[in-house]
Design a protein around this motif. Structure first.
Motif, PDB file in Angstrom:
ATOM      1  N   TYR A 166      22.186  26.722  -2.246  1.00  0.00           N
ATOM      2  CA  TYR A 166      22.965  27.763  -1.592  1.00  0.00           C
ATOM      3  C   TYR A 166      22.975  27.434  -0.106  1.00  0.00           C
ATOM      4  CZ  TYR A 166      23.229  30.295  -5.920  1.00  0.00           C
ATOM      5  OH  TYR A 166      23.518  30.649  -7.211  1.00  0.00           O
ATOM      6  N   ASN A 209      24.299  27.787   3.786  1.00  0.00           N
ATOM      7  CA  ASN A 209      24.921  28.482   4.905  1.00  0.00           C
ATOM      8  C   ASN A 209      25.392  27.429   5.900  1.00  0.00           C
ATOM      9  OD1 ASN A 209      25.779  30.495   6.679  1.00  0.00           O
ATOM     10  ND2 ASN A 209      23.758  30.757   7.571  1.00  0.00           N
ATOM     11  N   ASP A 253      26.442  28.247   9.522  1.00  0.00           N
ATOM     12  CA  ASP A 253      26.022  28.566  10.882  1.00  0.00           C
ATOM     13  C   ASP A 253      24.501  28.565  10.990  1.00  0.00           C
ATOM     14  OD1 ASP A 253      28.740  28.936  11.366  1.00  0.00           O
ATOM     15  OD2 ASP A 253      28.631  31.061  10.867  1.00  0.00           O
ATOM     16  N   ARG A 270      23.948  28.425  15.460  1.00  0.00           N
ATOM     17  CA  ARG A 270      24.320  29.687  14.816  1.00  0.00           C
ATOM     18  C   ARG A 270      25.400  30.467  15.566  1.00  0.00           C
ATOM     19  NH1 ARG A 270      19.904  34.108  12.792  1.00  0.00           N
ATOM     20  NH2 ARG A 270      21.374  35.439  11.697  1.00  0.00           N
ATOM     21  N   HIS A 288      27.406  29.614   0.801  1.00  0.00           N
ATOM     22  CA  HIS A 288      26.818  30.937   1.035  1.00  0.00           C
ATOM     23  C   HIS A 288      26.997  31.248   2.524  1.00  0.00           C
ATOM     24  CE1 HIS A 288      24.246  34.350   0.753  1.00  0.00           C
ATOM     25  NE2 HIS A 288      23.268  33.804   1.444  1.00  0.00           N
ATOM     26  N   THR A 289      28.253  31.470   2.908  1.00  0.00           N
ATOM     27  CA  THR A 289      28.586  31.528   4.321  1.00  0.00           C
ATOM     28  C   THR A 289      29.714  32.518   4.592  1.00  0.00           C
ATOM     29  OG1 THR A 289      29.442  30.200   6.160  1.00  0.00           O
ATOM     30  CG2 THR A 289      30.070  29.491   3.960  1.00  0.00           C
ATOM     31  N   TRP A 290      29.687  33.077   5.780  1.00  0.00           N
ATOM     32  CA  TRP A 290      30.753  33.968   6.225  1.00  0.00           C
ATOM     33  C   TRP A 290      32.093  33.247   6.298  1.00  0.00           C
ATOM     34  CZ3 TRP A 290      30.335  39.038   6.415  1.00  0.00           C
ATOM     35  CH2 TRP A 290      29.085  39.614   6.573  1.00  0.00           C
ATOM     36  N   ARG A 342      24.971  39.727   3.161  1.00  0.00           N
ATOM     37  CA  ARG A 342      25.016  38.347   2.655  1.00  0.00           C
ATOM     38  C   ARG A 342      23.895  38.045   1.667  1.00  0.00           C
ATOM     39  NH1 ARG A 342      23.922  33.062   4.584  1.00  0.00           N
ATOM     40  NH2 ARG A 342      22.947  33.854   6.452  1.00  0.00           N
ATOM     41  N   ARG A 343      22.716  38.601   1.858  1.00  0.00           N
ATOM     42  CA  ARG A 343      21.623  38.350   0.907  1.00  0.00           C
ATOM     43  C   ARG A 343      21.965  38.889  -0.484  1.00  0.00           C
ATOM     44  NH1 ARG A 343      16.313  39.907   2.085  1.00  0.00           N
ATOM     45  NH2 ARG A 343      15.914  40.381  -0.059  1.00  0.00           N
ATOM     46  N   ASP A 366      19.225  27.857   4.999  1.00  0.00           N
ATOM     47  CA  ASP A 366      19.759  28.888   5.877  1.00  0.00           C
ATOM     48  C   ASP A 366      18.963  28.895   7.180  1.00  0.00           C
ATOM     49  OD1 ASP A 366      20.860  31.511   6.788  1.00  0.00           O
ATOM     50  OD2 ASP A 366      21.456  31.715   4.697  1.00  0.00           O
ATOM     51  N   GLN A 410      17.771  36.320   4.500  1.00  0.00           N
ATOM     52  CA  GLN A 410      18.546  35.903   3.336  1.00  0.00           C
ATOM     53  C   GLN A 410      17.683  35.514   2.148  1.00  0.00           C
ATOM     54  OE1 GLN A 410      21.685  36.631   3.552  1.00  0.00           O
ATOM     55  NE2 GLN A 410      21.276  37.109   5.692  1.00  0.00           N
TER      56      GLN A 410
END
Length: 172
Positions: free
Chosen positions: A7, A9, A11, A17, A58-60, A102-103, A122, A127
């Protein structure tokens, strides 16, 4: 062969970040002297070392820009490992339908996907859900995955999650 499911991320992992994300606008890194996705080659090295690893975004970035755009920010060798995202769909979701924290995305994805060997990469310790307590590498959000030492730690984590699963299966 048992495969880890990473999973990932963006940033704080693939670049610092501090990124401004707005739907309809180009992502903007707010840290001088750095570039977006500057750590992509190191992620590629990790996945080259562990070729059976799958990647779940697993990201915005998926929320703001859509799954396809987010995946295309990764090198082709990494894109080939991407099997989905913790958010559904191929287009950015309307911001009025913002999902849970997000978690919770990763919790729901693990429940749905049922990966044998999940691992989290991450920069945010919030998270880490209970299922991933021993299967997460939390990086410094300013430097991310920026050194061979951190790549080695990620490879060791992937080996560890696969080994634990293998031992559990052998016990059966």
């Amino acid at each position: 062969m048992t495969a880890a499911t990473l999973y990932l991320n963006f940033d704080g992992v693939l670049h610092p970040r501090a990124v401004r994300l707005r739907a309809g606008a180009k992502p903007q890194l707010l840290v001088p002297g750095h570039t977006l996705f500057e750590n992509n080659p190191l992620l590629e090295c990790v996945l080259y070392a562990r070729p059976h690893t799958h990647v779940v975004l697993h990201t915005w970035w998926v929320l703001y820009f859509g799954y396809r755009f987010a995946a295309q920010q990764l090198p082709p060798a990494v894109q080939a490992r991407v099997i989905g995202a913790t958010l559904p769909g191929n287009r950015a979701l309307p911001l009025t339908k913002r999902p849970l924290a997000r978690r919770e995305w990763v919790r729901a994805d693990i429940a749905r996907r049922q990966p044998e060997c999940p691992a989290l990469l991450d920069c945010d310790p919030v998270q880490v859900i209970a299922r991933l307590t021993d299967s997460a590498l939390i990086l410094d959000g300013q430097i991310g995955l920026s050194s061979t030492r951190l790549c080695d730690a990620m490879i060791a984590l992937l080996d560890s999650v696969v080994s634990r699963q293998t031992l559990e299966v052998e016990k059966l």
